[in-house]
Design a protein around this motif. Structure first.
Motif, mmCIF file in Angstrom:
data_model
loop_
_atom_site.group_PDB
_atom_site.id
_atom_site.type_symbol
_atom_site.label_atom_id
_atom_site.label_comp_id
_atom_site.label_asym_id
_atom_site.label_seq_id
_atom_site.Cartn_x
_atom_site.Cartn_y
_atom_site.Cartn_z
ATOM 1 N N VAL A 1 -0.484 -1.813 0.070
ATOM 2 C CA VAL A 1 -1.794 -1.231 0.336
ATOM 3 C C VAL A 1 -2.853 -1.910 -0.525
ATOM 4 O O VAL A 1 -3.929 -2.289 -0.044
ATOM 5 C CB VAL A 1 -1.785 0.288 0.062
ATOM 6 N N SER B 1 -6.151 2.253 7.145
ATOM 7 C CA SER B 1 -5.179 3.156 6.526
ATOM 8 C C SER B 1 -5.119 2.946 5.016
ATOM 9 O O SER B 1 -4.987 3.909 4.248
ATOM 10 C CB SER B 1 -3.791 2.935 7.141
ATOM 11 N N SER B 2 -5.221 1.704 4.573
ATOM 12 C CA SER B 2 -5.210 1.400 3.142
ATOM 13 C C SER B 2 -6.400 2.028 2.428
ATOM 14 O O SER B 2 -6.270 2.586 1.335
ATOM 15 C CB SER B 2 -5.219 -0.118 2.926
ATOM 16 N N ILE C 1 2.336 1.617 6.717
ATOM 17 C CA ILE C 1 1.810 0.294 6.385
ATOM 18 C C ILE C 1 2.948 -0.648 6.005
ATOM 19 O O ILE C 1 2.978 -1.818 6.412
ATOM 20 C CB ILE C 1 0.781 0.400 5.241
ATOM 21 N N LYS D 1 -3.989 -1.465 9.515
ATOM 22 C CA LYS D 1 -3.587 -1.582 8.110
ATOM 23 C C LYS D 1 -4.759 -1.387 7.150
ATOM 24 O O LYS D 1 -4.667 -0.635 6.182
ATOM 25 C CB LYS D 1 -2.945 -2.952 7.846
ATOM 26 N N GLY E 1 5.770 2.666 11.659
ATOM 27 C CA GLY E 1 5.000 1.475 11.311
ATOM 28 C C GLY E 1 5.520 0.232 12.008
ATOM 29 O O GLY E 1 4.734 -0.608 12.474
ATOM 30 N N THR F 1 -3.347 -5.519 0.592
ATOM 31 C CA THR F 1 -4.100 -5.547 1.844
ATOM 32 C C THR F 1 -5.581 -5.286 1.601
ATOM 33 O O THR F 1 -6.455 -5.963 2.154
ATOM 34 C CB THR F 1 -3.551 -4.484 2.822
#
Length: 287
Positions: free
Chosen positions: A249, A27-28, A180, A24, A13, A252
């Motif tokens: 996560v 992926s979250s 992340i 980000k 990361g 975000t």
């Protein structure tokens, strides 16, 4: 090796952060909407009976701690950092390495309970909307819990045909979550005052959680029950964990910010030192 993998993913990361790749948000979403629900469905459909008491206890404890902390200061991020710990991405591989398979199963159950509360209740507060039971019940972790319960009668088929999906989901859970965190680590600047403040917060949480565990142990001891005594090694391990990387996560996904990165990073570094010392003590006592 399993204990080192989360930190390798963290390094990945950091390298991605240097490349300034904007992954980000995507992926979250993959984590919160797909990967974590799949992990919950698999474990609930196969192991609910032996895990239900740990899941329930974790959920009740987290709700109580979150409510108390949020009452002291209306900051959802700080409240989540105090009660939502890195049980899945950090605690689980460490529990397996230090304490074995049985302890790891209980830690996994604690992760499921914390994931349900952290993702559903936490998301509700981060959105800064009025509390809604309907929204909580319709959140991905709770839906996954319900689906897992419905699939219990066909658990054997789930284990056979869904095994590879589960293996991939476990990898993605650790990899994406720590990745992340690594990206935010690269993008976050640290101040000496922050390091001191967050380290104090980490120590304070250890004291509070360890006191709770000891009180429960004393109650169990006076009632001639050995259940809590047998679970002390992994219970104390959970007390030593830093805030969940998944908080980043959530932040975000719902706020588009990463203010929790510095706190989680400092407490994670402190936690690594403390857990190494704890591992030495555990092995010296042959727990």
């Amino acid at each position: 090796m399993a204990t080192l993998l989360p930190f390798i993913y963290l390094l990945v990361g950091i390298l991605i952060g240097k490349r300034q790749l904007n992954v980000k948000t995507f992926s979250s979403l993959v984590l919160t909407k797909i990967v974590i629900p799949l992990i919950i469905i698999w474990n609930i459909s196969l192991h609910l009976e032996e895990m239900v008491w740990v899941i329930t206890l974790t959920m009740v404890s987290m709700l109580a701690i979150f409510a108390c902390r949020h009452w002291m200061g209306k900051d959802a991020i700080r409240s989540l950092c105090f009660c939502y710990l890195n049980i899945g991405w950090l605690g689980l591989p460490i529990a397996h390495a230090l304490l074995g398979d049985e302890a790891a199963r209980f830690v996994l159950a604690a992760y499921i309970g914390s994931s349900i509360v952290g993702n559903s209740i936490g998301a509700n507060y981060l959105k800064k909307e009025a509390f809604s039971v309907l929204k909580i019940l319709s959140s991905p972790p709770v839906i996954a819990l319900l689906i897992g319960c419905l699939l219990i009668p066909v658990g054997d088929d789930i284990e056979v045909f869904g095994y590879h999906v589960y293996v991939v989901s476990k990898f993605l859970m650790s990899f994406l979550g720590m990745m992340i965190l690594g990206i935010w680590l690269y993008e976050t600047s640290f101040k000496k005052s922050d390091v001191l403040a967050y380290t104090k917060s980490y120590v304070f949480r250890i004291v509070i959680l360890s006191t709770v565990v000891l009180v429960v142990f004393c109650i169990s001891y006076t009632s001639n029950s050995e259940v809590v005594y047998q679970q002390l090694p992994w219970l104390f391990l959970i007390c030593l964990l830093p805030p969940a990387a998944n908080i980043i996560v959530l932040e975000t996904s719902y706020l588009g910010t990463g203010t929790s990165a510095a706190r989680i990073s400092v407490e994670t570094m402190a936690s690594i030192v403390v857990i190494v010392a704890y591992g030495i003590v555990v092995h010296s006592l042959n727990l």
